[in-house]
Design a protein around this motif. Structure first.
Motif, PDB file in Angstrom:
ATOM      1  N   LEU A   1      40.196  66.387   6.830  1.00 47.31           N
ATOM      2  CA  LEU A   1      39.512  67.621   6.525  1.00 47.31           C
ATOM      3  C   LEU A   1      39.315  68.449   7.790  1.00 47.31           C
ATOM      4  N   THR A   2      38.865  67.804   8.853  1.00 44.21           N
ATOM      5  CA  THR A   2      38.643  68.513  10.113  1.00 44.21           C
ATOM      6  C   THR A   2      39.952  69.018  10.695  1.00 44.21           C
ATOM      7  N   LYS A   3      40.990  68.216  10.599  1.00 42.68           N
ATOM      8  CA  LYS A   3      42.299  68.634  11.100  1.00 42.68           C
ATOM      9  C   LYS A   3      42.778  69.877  10.352  1.00 42.68           C
ATOM     10  N   THR A   4      42.696  69.858   9.033  1.00 43.88           N
ATOM     11  CA  THR A   4      43.122  70.994   8.231  1.00 43.88           C
ATOM     12  C   THR A   4      42.280  72.221   8.549  1.00 43.88           C
ATOM     13  N   ALA A   5      40.977  72.035   8.691  1.00 39.52           N
ATOM     14  CA  ALA A   5      40.085  73.149   9.017  1.00 39.52           C
ATOM     15  C   ALA A   5      40.431  73.742  10.383  1.00 39.52           C
ATOM     16  N   ALA A   6      40.692  72.894  11.372  1.00 38.09           N
ATOM     17  CA  ALA A   6      41.035  73.374  12.714  1.00 38.09           C
ATOM     18  C   ALA A   6      42.347  74.154  12.694  1.00 38.09           C
ATOM     19  N   LEU A   7      43.319  73.668  11.948  1.00 33.80           N
ATOM     20  CA  LEU A   7      44.598  74.378  11.836  1.00 33.80           C
ATOM     21  C   LEU A   7      44.434  75.709  11.099  1.00 33.80           C
ATOM     22  N   ASP A   8      43.556  75.745  10.105  1.00 38.40           N
ATOM     23  CA  ASP A   8      43.277  76.998   9.403  1.00 38.40           C
ATOM     24  C   ASP A   8      42.640  78.022  10.349  1.00 38.40           C
ATOM     25  N   VAL A   9      41.687  77.562  11.160  1.00 38.81           N
ATOM     26  CA  VAL A   9      41.045  78.458  12.129  1.00 38.81           C
ATOM     27  C   VAL A   9      42.075  78.964  13.130  1.00 38.81           C
ATOM     28  N   LEU A  10      42.955  78.083  13.576  1.00 35.39           N
ATOM     29  CA  LEU A  10      44.010  78.503  14.503  1.00 35.39           C
ATOM     30  C   LEU A  10      44.878  79.590  13.865  1.00 35.39           C
ATOM     31  N   ASP A  11      45.239  79.412  12.601  1.00 35.54           N
ATOM     32  CA  ASP A  11      46.028  80.428  11.884  1.00 35.54           C
ATOM     33  C   ASP A  11      45.277  81.751  11.786  1.00 35.54           C
ATOM     34  N   GLU A  12      43.973  81.673  11.511  1.00 37.31           N
ATOM     35  CA  GLU A  12      43.162  82.889  11.423  1.00 37.31           C
ATOM     36  C   GLU A  12      43.133  83.615  12.766  1.00 37.31           C
ATOM     37  N   LEU A  13      42.985  82.865  13.850  1.00 37.94           N
ATOM     38  CA  LEU A  13      42.955  83.473  15.181  1.00 37.94           C
ATOM     39  C   LEU A  13      44.288  84.123  15.518  1.00 37.94           C
ATOM     40  N   PHE A  14      45.379  83.497  15.088  1.00 33.02           N
ATOM     41  CA  PHE A  14      46.709  84.043  15.359  1.00 33.02           C
ATOM     42  C   PHE A  14      46.865  85.431  14.749  1.00 33.02           C
ATOM     43  N   GLY A  15      46.336  85.603  13.571  1.00 30.93           N
ATOM     44  CA  GLY A  15      46.473  86.879  12.884  1.00 30.93           C
ATOM     45  C   GLY A  15      45.340  87.856  13.152  1.00 30.93           C
ATOM     46  N   ALA A  16      44.410  87.502  14.025  1.00 34.09           N
ATOM     47  CA  ALA A  16      43.198  88.312  14.214  1.00 34.09           C
ATOM     48  C   ALA A  16      43.349  89.424  15.245  1.00 34.09           C
ATOM     49  N   GLY A  17      44.448  89.483  15.940  1.00 32.12           N
ATOM     50  CA  GLY A  17      44.639  90.570  16.891  1.00 32.12           C
ATOM     51  C   GLY A  17      44.472  90.149  18.338  1.00 32.12           C
ATOM     52  N   ALA A  18      44.740  91.109  19.218  1.00 28.42           N
ATOM     53  CA  ALA A  18      44.782  90.842  20.657  1.00 28.42           C
ATOM     54  C   ALA A  18      43.440  90.384  21.215  1.00 28.42           C
TER      55      ALA A  18
END
Length: 117
Positions: free
Chosen positions: A1-18
């Motif tokens: 669960l934590t691994k999936t959550a961390a990867l989701d946050v990483l994906d969100e940061l990737f698309g969040a802008g400069a």
């Protein structure tokens, strides 16, 4: 669960802008080190150790790859985002698991719905 959550946050940061580039690069580096610990037959506390590790790290500044102004990286904020996403995932998974008995009943007794009509 934590691994999936961390990867989701990483994906969100990737698309969040400069403005989130430093957070993304920093978390990506931390996850590159941590993800192997989540694989295989690791101790159940690997998620707790990962989150504690984030909380022990001090805030820092990273220079963006384009050479702009330094950006603050706050590990505590990232840990909070991961915990929030983990809670969301747990609720989603609980709802999916709650639906399993009904799904099984529909497979085992497909005519039951027709008989009720």
């Amino acid at each position: 669960l934590t691994k999936t959550a961390a990867l989701d946050v990483l994906d969100e940061l990737f698309g969040a802008g400069a403005e989130w580039e430093a957070q993304y690069r920093w978390l990506k580096g931390v996850l590159a080190e941590a993800l192997p610990r989540f694989e295989g037959s690791q101790p159940a506390q690997v998620d707790q150790a990962f989150l504690k590790d984030l909380l022990r790290r001090p805030p820092s500044f990273l220079i963006p790859e384009d050479g702009g102004s330094p950006q603050l990286v706050d590990p505590h904020r990232l840990a909070a985002q991961i915990l929030e996403r983990r809670g969301e995932l747990a609720r989603e998974w609980a709802a999916l698991l709650a639906a399993i008995p009904a799904d099984h009943a529909a497979i085992l007794h497909p005519d039951r719905d027709q008989q009720a009509l």
